[in-house]
Design an enzyme around this catalytic site. Structure first.
Site, PDB file in Angstrom:
ATOM      1  N   SER A 199       0.815  -1.220   0.000  1.00 27.53           N
ATOM      2  CA  SER A 199       0.000   0.000   0.000  1.00 27.53           C
ATOM      3  C   SER A 199       0.846   1.266   0.000  1.00 27.53           C
ATOM      4  CB  SER A 199      -0.941   0.000   1.207  1.00 27.53           C
ATOM      5  OG  SER A 199      -0.197  -0.097   2.418  1.00 27.53           O
ATOM      6  N   ASP A 257      -3.166   7.350  10.033  1.00 26.26           N
ATOM      7  CA  ASP A 257      -3.256   6.025  10.656  1.00 26.26           C
ATOM      8  C   ASP A 257      -1.946   5.539  11.249  1.00 26.26           C
ATOM      9  OD1 ASP A 257      -1.833   5.584   8.371  1.00 26.26           O
ATOM     10  OD2 ASP A 257      -3.281   4.217   7.444  1.00 26.26           O
ATOM     11  N   HIS A 267       0.652   5.156   6.889  1.00 24.93           N
ATOM     12  CA  HIS A 267       0.786   5.787   5.586  1.00 24.93           C
ATOM     13  C   HIS A 267       1.150   7.265   5.742  1.00 24.93           C
ATOM     14  CE1 HIS A 267      -1.955   2.318   4.877  1.00 24.93           C
ATOM     15  NE2 HIS A 267      -1.148   2.159   3.824  1.00 24.93           N
TER      16      HIS A 267
END
EC number: 2.3.1.45
Length: 967
Positions: free
Chosen positions: A242, A440, A443
Site C-alpha cells: 500500500s 493512521d 501511511h
C-alpha cells in the site's frame, strides 16, 4: 653639513597642560621625498591626525593600508636606533613610529617591533607636554606614563590591523581558502563518490516545513509539460504494498493532476496518457514472495521472448500478448515488508523467510537493472501511537531489521564493486519528519508522498531534460570549441607571464647592489623599471585565467555543491539590518556637498547592490513587496545611467570615440569573457546589455546634429528649447517601441543583433526587460538637465550644512518626499500579482527614486556625509552584480553555491568573502586592460577596434558552428 639642532629647553612643570596624546609624541621631522618613479618614492611623515585621515580615505577606496608597511619599518627602525640623550630626535622618532604603518620591523615580524617599542618607552625620560596652562592634578600623569604609552600602542595596533587586513592580504587569504576548499572537495569526491544521484536518493533535509533539500545538489520542481516530455513512450512500473501504491498515485499526479485515488486497493491499477504515450502501472504484490519473483522473472526473460517473436511471424498474436502483458518497464520501483510483519505477527521466522525471498529475487533485479532503472524502496518508519490494534506488531525496530536485510542482500548480490539496484532510502528521512501528520500511523501524508515522487522524477528526468536548477543526477556539460580555445588562450597567457616574471627576476638579481669592502658603500643602485604594456597585459590575463578557472569549477565542473534557495523573512531582513548598521557606522565627510556628488552616488550604488545580493541569495523574489522594491533599485541604477552620462556629455561636450569605447569596454569586458568561458548568451546577463544600449541611446541623442552642450546653451536660451525637443523625440520613440512589440522584435532580430539579444531562440525576454524600465533613463536625463540649469542659475544652496532650498520650501519638499515614499511602499505591498505591478512600475518607479534623492540631499547635514562602507562596494557594483551569477549563487542564480556543507552561516561568510575579493580583483584587471586596449590616440584606437571587430566576427562564426552541431 650643518651641526645638529639642539633640543628645545624643557618648560617648567607649572607650564604643563593636558593636551591630546598625539601631541605628547614630539615634533615630526619630515623626511625629504625620494626621487624616482612615483611607486618608489617614500611618503612624507606627517602628523598623526593627518595620517589617520589619509589612511581612512585610502581604505574607502579599496587600498587599505597601501604603503603603510614601508612607513612602519622606517618608523620602527628610527625608534629603535634613536639615542636616549637627544630628546628632540627621540620625539621625532616616536612621532614617526606613531604615524607609521603597521608591519613591524621588516623580516623581524610584529613581535620584535612591539618589543622595540617597549624598550624605547622604557629608555625615554618622562617629559611634560609644552602648553600654556598649568596641569591639573587629576591629569598630572598625562605625559609621564601609561596614558601616552596606551595612546601610542592603540594607534600602532590600529595601523597593525589595517595593514594586515588590507585588500591585498584579503585576496591572498581568499586564494588560500579556494585552494584548500577545492582540495577538500576533490578528496571528498574520491572518497565518497561523485554521483549526486546517490545523495538525492539517500540524504537531505527539510527547508522549512515542505521544501526538501537533497544533500549537495538541487532538485528541480517538474511541471506537467516537462514530466510528459521526459516520459514520452516510457513504461514505469510500481510493484509492492500500500505504501508503494501511495507513491504510484503521487507520481501519476505529476503527469495528470486530475487522476483520482479510487478502485479496489488490493488490485493492479493501470494508468496511460495516450497523448504522450506514457504508461504507469501499479502491481499489487504486498509481500516479497514467489508471486513477486514470477513477475520479475517474466520481465527479465522478456528480451529472449521478444527476439523469438521478431524471427517468427507465425506467432504474431502471441507476441502481441507478450508485449502487452510482460513488456519490461523502463523504470521499476519496488518495495514491501509491512505485510510480512503484520501477517506473521512480527516473528523472527518471517524475517528469515524475507531474507531468503530477497536473496532469490536479487539476481533478477540485477539483471533488470542492466537495461532499466530499478529502485528498491526501503520501509518508512511508523508512528506507533496511532497504529490500530491489528498493526501494533509493526514497530520501528522490526522495520529497521527488514531494511538492514534488504540493503545487505541487494548490495552484495553482484560480484561487481557496486550494485546496479538503487536504494531509495531518502523516503525514510522524509517520513521521520512527517509521520506524525499521518492519519493512521502507517501511511505518509500527501505532501511527503509528493516529495518522494518528485525525487523519482528528478532521478530519471534530470539527465534527459537537463534543467538548469536541477543539478542532481546531471553530468558535467561537455566543453565547447569556444571554451577549449579560451582555455588554451589563458594557459598561454599564464606561461607567457611566468617567462616574463623569471626574466625580470633574473635581471633584478644582476642589478642587485654589492657592498664595497673598503668604503662600505653600495656600488650601484637598484633601478626598478616600470612594467611594459605587454607584461601588464599578460599579468592581467594570467590573473583573469585563474579567476575564470574558479568560475568554471563553481558553476560548471560540479566540483562544489549547490543547494536550492528558501525564503524566510529573517533570511532577508536580518542581513539588511546588519549591513545598514555597518554602513551607518563607517561614515565620513564628503569632499564636496553637491547633489549626487561622486561619493554619494558610489554610496547609493553600494547599498543598492548589497540589498540586491541579499535579495538574490535569500530567494526573496517570491515575496511580492520585496520584489517591487528591488525593481525600484534596478530602475535607480538606470536612472543614474541617464543622469551621469547626460551630465558628462552636457558639461564636457566630449563626444569622441575614445569615451564611447572606454564606457562600453568597462561595461562589457567581463560579460564577454563569461559568455565564452561559461557558454552563456550575452542576453543572459541582461543588465549589462540594458545599460549598454541605454548608454548608446544617450550618446546618439546628444551627439546627433545639432550638438547642444552647456557651454553653447549658456549664450542663448534657444538651445535649451532645442535640447528639450530632442528629449521629447526620444520619449516618443520609447513609447512607440514599448507598445509595438513587433517593431521592437524586428529590430533586434536582425543578424548580428539577434546573436546578442536572443535568449532561448527569441528576443521576448529582452523586450520584457527593456520595457520594464523604459522611462527611467529618460527621467534621469531630464532630472540632470533641470538640476544643472538650476545650479547654473544659483537657485540651489549647496554649501556645507546648508539646506538645498529655503527652510519653507525644504520642509515642504521633505514632507512630500516622505509621503510619496511611504505611499509607493503601501501600493507595492497591496499589489495582487507581479503582472499587475509590472504594468504600473515604469510610470511610478521614478516617484520613489526622486523621493529618495530629495530626502538624501535637501538637509545640508545629510549631504555633507557619506558611508565609506557602502561607497567601497559601490565602486565594484558592476563586478558584484555579474560575478554573483556563478561564484556566489549557483546554477545561473537559481541556487546557492555550497563551499562548506552542513553549516549554512559559515558557508555564506566564506563564499561572500571570496566573492567580494574576486569582484575587486576583476575590477582592477578591467581598469588595467582598458588603459592598454583603449588608448587615447585615435590612430592606435582605430587599429585596436579593427582587431576587436575581427575577434567578434570569429566569435560569431564559432557560435554559428556550435549551434549547428547542437541541432
Amino acid at each position: 653639513m650643518s651641526p645638529p639642532r639642539s633640543p628645545p629647553p624643557m618648560p617648567p612643570a607649572s607650564a604643563c597642560a593636558p593636551v591630546p596624546p598625539e601631541s605628547c609624541l614630539g615634533r615630526v621631522t619630515p623626511e625629504p621625498r625620494a626621487s624616482g618613479p612615483r611607486s618608489q618614492a617614500q611618503p612624507l611623515l606627517r602628523q598623526e591626525a593627518k595620517e589617520e585621515e589619509e589612511g581612512e580615505e585610502t581604505g574607502a577606496q579599496g587600498s587599505w593600508g597601501a604603503g603603510a608597511a614601508e612607513k612602519g619599518r622606517r618608523g620602527w627602525r628610527k625608534a629603535a636606533e634613536a639615542p636616549a640623550a637627544g630628546e628632540g630626535q627621540v620625539g621625532a622618532a616616536g612621532a614617526a613610529a606613531s604615524g607609521s604603518g603597521s608591519k613591524v620591523g621588516g623580516a623581524g615580524g610584529g613581535r620584535g617591533g612591539w618589543w622595540r617599542l617597549l624598550a624605547w618607552l622604557r629608555r625615554r625620560q618622562p617629559q611634560c607636554c609644552p602648553c600654556a596652562a598649568p596641569l591639573p592634578s587629576s591629569a598630572a600623569h598625562c605625559c609621564h606614563g601609561g596614558t601616552k604609552m596606551a595612546a601610542l600602542a592603540y594607534n600602532l595596533g590600529k595601523r597593525e590591523i589595517n595593514h594586515y587586513f588590507s585588500v591585498r592580504s584579503a585576496k591572498v587569504l581568499a586564494l588560500v581558502a579556494v585552494l584548500l576548499l577545492a582540495a577538500c572537495h576533490l578528496a571528498s569526491r574520491r572518497y565518497r563518490g561523485s554521483d549526486s544521484c546517490e545523495y538525492l536518493l539517500s540524504s537531505g533535509r527539510f527547508l522549512g516545513e515542505k521544501v526538501w533539500q537533497p544533500h549537495s545538489c538541487m532538485m528541480h520542481k517538474y511541471k506537467i509539460s516537462e514530466a510528459k516530455n521526459c516520459l514520452v513512450d516510457k513504461h514505469i512500473a510500481f510493484i509492492g504494498d500500500s505504501r508503494i501504491r501511495q507513491l504510484f498515485y503521487s507520481f501519476v499526479k505529476l503527469i495528470n493532476p486530475q487522476f483520482k485515488e479510487e478502485g479496489n486497493k488490493h488490485e493492479n491499477i493501470p494508468f496511460e496518457d495516450k497523448i504522450s504515450s506514457v504508461k504507469v502501472d501499479f502491481l499489487w504484490h504486498p509481500e516479497v514472495n514467489g508471486s513477486m519473483k514470477q513477475c520479475m522473472k517474466a520481465w527479465a526473460e522478456f528480451s529472449t521472448l521478444s527476439m523469438y517473436c521478431l524471427y517468427n511471424e507465425t506467432v504474431t498474436h502471441l507476441c502481441s500478448y507478450i508485449w502487452d502483458s510482460v513488456a519490461k518497464p523502463h523504470v521499476i520501483v519496488a518495495g514491501a515488508a509491512t505485510w510480512s510483519i503484520k501477517i506473521h505477527n512480527g516473528s523472527n521466522e518471517a524475517l528469515s523467510q524475507y531474507k531468503m525471498n530477497i536473496t532469490s529475487i536479487a539476481p533478477l533485479l540485477e539483471k533488470l537493472a542492466k537495461t532499466s532503472d530499478v529502485y528498491w524502496v526501503l520501509q518508512d518508519p511508523v508512528y506507533e501511537d496511532l497504529l490500530s490494534e491489528n498493526r501494533k506488531m509493526i514497530t520501528n525496530e522490526k522495520i529497521d531489521a527488514y531494511n538492514e536485510a534488504a540493503v545487505s542482500i541487494l548490495n552484495s548480490s553482484t560480484r561487481n564493486s557496486k550494485s546496479n539496484v538503487k536504494m531509495f532510502s531518502v523516503s525514510k528521512l522524509i517520513a521521520q519528519e512527517t509521520i506524525m501528520e499521518s492519519l493512521d500511523g502507517l501511511h505518509l501524508p500527501e505532501s511527503s508522498r509528493e516529495t518522494s515522487a518528485m525525487i523519482l522524477m528528478n532521478v530519471y528526468c534530470n539527465k534527459i531534460l537537463k534543467p538548469v536548477d536541477g543539478s542532481c543526477c546531471q553530468p558535467r556539460p561537455p566543453l565547447t570549441l569556444t571554451q577549449k580555445l579560451a582555455a588554451c588562450f589563458f594557459t598561454l597567457s599564464i606561461i607567457g607571464y611566468l617567462i616574463f616574471y623569471i626574466i625580470h627576476r633574473n635581471a633584478h638579481r644582476k642589478n642587485k647592489p654589492c657592498t664595497d669592502l673598503e668604503s662600505g658603500e653600495e656600488k650601484k643602485n637598484i633601478i626598478n623599471t616600470p612594467m611594459s604594456p605587454l607584461e601588464i597585459l599578460l599579468q592581467s590575463f594570467c590573473k583573469l585565467g585563474l579567476i575564470m578557472a574558479y568560475f568554471y569549477m563553481c558553476d560548471r565542473a560540479n566540483l562544489f555543491m549547490k543547494e536550492n534557495k528558501f525564503y524566510t523573512h529573517s533570511t532577508f531582513f536580518i542581513p539588511i539590518i546588519y549591513i545598514l548598521v555597518l554602513g551607518v557606522f563607517y561614515n565620513e565627510n564628503t569632499k564636496e556637498t553637491k547633489v549626487l556628488n561622486r561619493e554619494q552616488t558610489d554610496e547609493w550604488k553600494g547599498w543598492m547592490q548589497l540589498v540586491i545580493l541579499i535579495y538574490h541569495i535569500s530567494g526573496a523574489s517570491t515575496f511580492l513587496p520585496v520584489y517591487m522594491h528591488i525593481r525600484v533599485l534596478v530602475a535607480a541604477y538606470l536612472f543614474q545611467t541617464g543622469y551621469g552620462h547626460f551630465s558628462y556629455f552636457w558639461i564636457k561636450g566630449d563626444f569622441g570615440i575614445h569615451r564611447v569605447c572606454q564606457v562600453l569596454f568597462r561595461l562589457n569586458f567581463l560579460v564577454v569573457v563569461l559568455c565564452i568561458v561559461m557558454d552563456r548568451p550575452y542576453q543572459f546577463y541582461y543588465f549589462v546589455p540594458l545599460v549598454s544600449v541605454w548608454f548608446m541611446v544617450i550618446y546618439v541623442t546628444l551627439a546627433l546634429w545639432p550638438q547642444i552642450i552647456q557651454k553653447k546653451a549658456n549664450g542663448n536660451c534657444f538651445w535649451h528649447f532645442g535640447l528639450l525637443l530632442k528629449l521629447a523625440f526620444l520619449l516618443l520613440c520609447i513609447c512607440f517601441l514599448a507598445y509595438s512589440q513587433g517593431a521592437f522584435e524586428k529590430i533586434f532580430s536582425l543578424w548580428p543583433l539577434s546573436k546578442c539579444f536572443e535568449l532561448k531562440g527569441n528576443v521576448y525576454e529582452w523586450w520584457f526587460r527593456w520595457r520594464l524600465d523604459r522611462y527611467v533613463v529618460f527621467h534621469g536625463m531630464l532630472f540632470a538637465f533641470i538640476y544643472l540649469a538650476l545650479q547654473k542659475r544659483q537657485v540651489l544652496s549647496e554649501g556645507k550644512g546648508e539646506p538645498l532650498f529655503s527652510n519653507k520650501i525644504s520642509n515642504f519638499l521633505l514632507f512630500v518626499s516622505v509621503v510619496s515614499f511611504l505611499t509607493y511602499s503601501i501600493w507595492a505591498s497591496s499589489c495582487k500579482n507581479k503582472a499587475e505591478c509590472n504594468e504600473l512600475h515604469p510610470s511610478v518607479s521614478v516617484v520613489q527614486i526622486l523621493a529618495f534623492i530629495l530626502i538624501r540631499n535637501i538637509p545640508g547635514y545629510a549631504r555633507s556625509v557619506y558611508s565609506s562602507f557602502f561607497a567601497w562596494f559601490g565602486k565594484i557594483s558592476l563586478e558584484l552584480f555579474i560575478c554573483q551569477y556563478h561564484i556566489w549563487l549557483a546554477a545561473d542564480t537559481r541556487g546557492i553555491l555550497v563551499l562548506i556543507p552542513g553549516n549554512p552561516t559559515l558557508n555564506i561568510i566564506v563564499s561572500s568573502f571570496i566573492f567580494v575579493c574576486v569582484a575587486h580583483e576583476i575590477s582592477q584587471i578591467t581598469n588595467d586592460l582598458a588603459q592598454i586596449i583603449i588608448p587615447k590616440d585615435n590612430s592606435s584606437l582605430l587599429k585596436r577596434l579593427a582587431c576587436i571587430a575581427a575577434f567578434f566576427c570569429g566569435l560569431l562564426i564559432l557560435s554559428s558552428v556550435q549551434d549547428k552541431s547542437r541541432h
